[in-house]
Design a protein around this motif. Sequence first.
Motif, short mmCIF file in Angstrom:
data_model
loop_
_atom_site.label_atom_id
_atom_site.label_comp_id
_atom_site.label_asym_id
_atom_site.label_seq_id
_atom_site.Cartn_x
_atom_site.Cartn_y
_atom_site.Cartn_z
N MET A 65 0.83 -1.20 0.00
CA MET A 65 0.00 0.00 0.00
C MET A 65 0.87 1.26 0.00
O MET A 65 0.55 2.23 -0.67
CB MET A 65 -0.94 0.00 1.21
N LYS A 66 1.98 1.24 0.73
CA LYS A 66 2.89 2.38 0.75
C LYS A 66 3.46 2.63 -0.64
O LYS A 66 3.49 3.77 -1.12
CB LYS A 66 4.01 2.13 1.75
N MET A 68 2.14 1.72 -3.46
CA MET A 68 1.05 2.15 -4.34
C MET A 68 0.79 3.64 -4.17
O MET A 68 0.61 4.36 -5.15
CB MET A 68 -0.22 1.35 -4.03
N ARG A 69 0.80 4.13 -2.92
CA ARG A 69 0.59 5.57 -2.69
C ARG A 69 1.73 6.39 -3.32
O ARG A 69 1.49 7.43 -3.91
CB ARG A 69 0.47 5.85 -1.20
N GLU A 70 2.97 5.90 -3.17
CA GLU A 70 4.11 6.60 -3.78
C GLU A 70 3.95 6.65 -5.30
O GLU A 70 4.19 7.69 -5.92
CB GLU A 70 5.41 5.90 -3.43
N GLN A 72 1.15 6.44 -7.03
CA GLN A 72 0.05 7.33 -7.39
C GLN A 72 0.48 8.78 -7.32
O GLN A 72 0.11 9.59 -8.17
CB GLN A 72 -1.14 7.09 -6.46
N ALA A 73 1.28 9.11 -6.31
CA ALA A 73 1.76 10.49 -6.18
C ALA A 73 2.65 10.87 -7.36
O ALA A 73 2.53 11.97 -7.90
CB ALA A 73 2.52 10.66 -4.87
#
Length: 106
Positions: A65-66, A68-70, A72-73
């Motif tokens: 999840m970490k 994936m957030r990176e 997406q950013a």
Amino acid sequence: MERVLTVPEVAGYLRQSPYTIRNWIKLGKIPAKKVGRGYLIHETALEKLTEPVPSKGKLSFSESMKLMRELQAETAKLGPFNCIEVLEQFDQQERTKVNNFDGISA
């Protein structure tokens, strides 16, 4: 004072059935105190149960999840045409990390 949970609360937290939680208690996977007809589980026991286990080259859910957030950013900063290039670079970096973890050089 430490928070104490019931079997249904633990079942909801772990997304398992109460039956499964009671079985895990009986098997000793979850430490619990029998009170009347039910069980009480300390919240810290759940934290130990849900700690990530080191795996060979696979990421834990929280690590995934970490990442994936990176990702997406990073892709949000770019236009739609540059996203594929970023994804390919990101994938190659992660494969290198996994291979190095296994003791294999990329």
